[in-house]
Enzyme design. Sequence first.
Site, PDB file in Angstrom:
ATOM      1  N   GLY A 329       0.839  -1.291   0.028  1.00  0.00           N
ATOM      2  CA  GLY A 329      -0.219   0.037  -0.019  1.00  0.00           C
ATOM      3  C   GLY A 329       1.027   1.126   0.065  1.00  0.00           C
ATOM      4  N   GLU A 330       0.207   2.343   0.751  1.00  0.00           N
ATOM      5  CA  GLU A 330       0.963   3.645   0.752  1.00  0.00           C
ATOM      6  C   GLU A 330       1.063   4.247  -0.747  1.00  0.00           C
ATOM      7  OE1 GLU A 330       4.937   3.358   2.587  1.00  0.00           O
ATOM      8  OE2 GLU A 330       4.182   2.178   3.989  1.00  0.00           O
ATOM      9  N   GLY A 331       0.990   3.889  -1.746  1.00  0.00           N
ATOM     10  CA  GLY A 331       0.926   4.215  -2.975  1.00  0.00           C
ATOM     11  C   GLY A 331       2.515   3.772  -3.483  1.00  0.00           C
TER      12      GLY A 331
END
EC number: 2.4.2.21
Length: 365
Positions: A329-331
């Site tokens: 996640g997180e980008g």
Amino acid sequence: MAMDTGRDSSALTDLLGRLQPADAEAMARARERQAQLTKPAGALGDLEELSVRLAGVFGTERPEPRGAAVLVAAGDHGVAAEGVSAYPPEVTPAMVANFLADTPAGPGGAAVSALARTLGAEVYVMDAGVNADLPEHPALTRAARRRGTRNLRREAAMTREETVALMLAGAALADRAMDAGADFIIPGEMGIGNTTPAAALTARLLGVDPADVTGRGTGVDDERLAHKVDVVREALARTAVTDPLDVLAEFGGFEIAAMLGMMLAAAARRRAVILDGFVEGSAALVGVALAPALRDFLFPAGECAERGHAAQLADLGLKPMFNLGLRLGEGTGGVLALPLLRGAAATLREMRTFEEAAVPGGGAA
């Protein structure tokens, strides 16, 4: 924070009304130009279609996208109390602090921080609904309406008003990034337990069994995965809602709503949205259900390791750029896709045609 629900609803209607499909004429010109470039037909593989899609986004057969921004929305989830994650909710505020930390390399000590520094993207951080007192920080955007969602297994995670408010907050942050020069918007998230709402959203919107789209998230074992599937199944049994906004309110999360707003704002201003993984994909499903034109502006980075992501991409009709087994996640995956998209645009913009280069064999296979 007080909400003007009438004004928020009107603002969302206006935002949705601004979305238009990609520029079909620019895409046709880009395909024609691709056929004339100094290479065998199709030799650049998927980069060719990516470049054509970018032409449609930016309205020119020579797209020149510049800046990129990763917008990380953080929020906590009431359903985390059901034991659906391998990590405690306290990790969410700790990771927000990590995103904002001063390190010898620069701002931020998370994976997305390091990748963004390396690959040329600005990182923005939003408190969308973290269940903690976050310290003041100039780089932190505060948009929380409450400290975490309600437990979606037992009740609606958010009210419709909260959902719309977070969508608009995400849109406002994307507008800020675009005003600062971002042509690529990369929604990212942090929220312990958020693959559970993402699974519930995906199951309801795709009409599939929860077991087919519920994965291990942070790495739960078989027993906890079975429990997680049961939690999603019980949540879906609570209500039969199908309206996209109601589905998001019932089963979503504050950071998911914020990411949806980011996507809509970027598409409304004809910017490219790079999708990271499963949680971002759940927001995209809601968005395309609300505004089908959004699909034209979505560029999935990679197929992540989370079960259900492939089904999301299949429903969206979009092909990922890579498969690295990512599930952070997180980008992070979105940032890794930046060089591929920048390179795809550069081929249209900077390569010479057979005629320009005086190379024989134009159009040959």
